[in-house]
Design a protein around this motif. Sequence first.
Motif: not given
Length: 261
Positions: A131-151, A214-221
């Motif tokens: 689930s986290e990887a899915g929405w992280t991938a969607d967010l990364m696809a947006q302009p400045l997406g990687r910065l948003l994920v980092a934020a 790599d959105p698959d590295r984004a994990q929840g608790l």
Amino acid sequence: MSTRASVADVRGRPAFQRGARLGYAANGVLNLAIGWLALQVAWGAGSEEASATGALRTLAGTPVGGFLLWVLLVGFALLGLWQLTTALLGGRTGERLKAAGKGVVYLALAVAAYGVVDQGGSGSSGSGGSSEAGWTADLMAQPLGRLLVAAVGAGVIAVGAYHVHKGWTRTFLRDLREHPGPWVVRAGRLGYVARGVAFGVVGGLFVAAAATADPDRAQGLDGALQTLRDAPFGQWLLTIVALGFVAYGVYSFVRARVGRV
């Protein structure tokens, strides 16, 4: 009567305050369940993910699971609304934002509890990590997406650091009307620090996902707790964190009784 006065009137009603206290008790039950699941992750037992949803599914499987989930749902919903009233009634901007954030979290827990009830205790069939990887991938696809994920990751790390500071300095005692006794103080300190460590790892995983694209590295608790387990001396480290969640659950029960509302 103005909107502000109406909110203050509702907030001051004993029934609403008792509902907020029920929410703190519900949070205690949830953290006890997460702690139990984390212990199983540490020692390779069990199959349920150590997350809020996993804990709710575990509670649903108890003999009183259906009734218990409805109680938790009501408690989380009322505590969420109580936090939102805190945000609406003013005060310092930081305090209002913190209350609003807590309100959203508790309402999300109420929705999660309803989801488990609605699906007969099974909840979502997907894993928390996917689930986290899915929405992280969607967010990364947006302009400045990687910065948003980092934020997002940096924000979660900040929340974790706040929890560690609050536990280590005992400032959580300001949330209580009276001193709860030394054993509760120790439980609160361990609980806040352990949760802070877990949140910090979650945030770190999001930052790593942004850094490596790599959105698959984004994990929840659950993913964060598994990361702790795989670290050097990880089983023992995760065991301490799991006991911290249990300790926070115990503290939450005390807060339900003597917390400021």
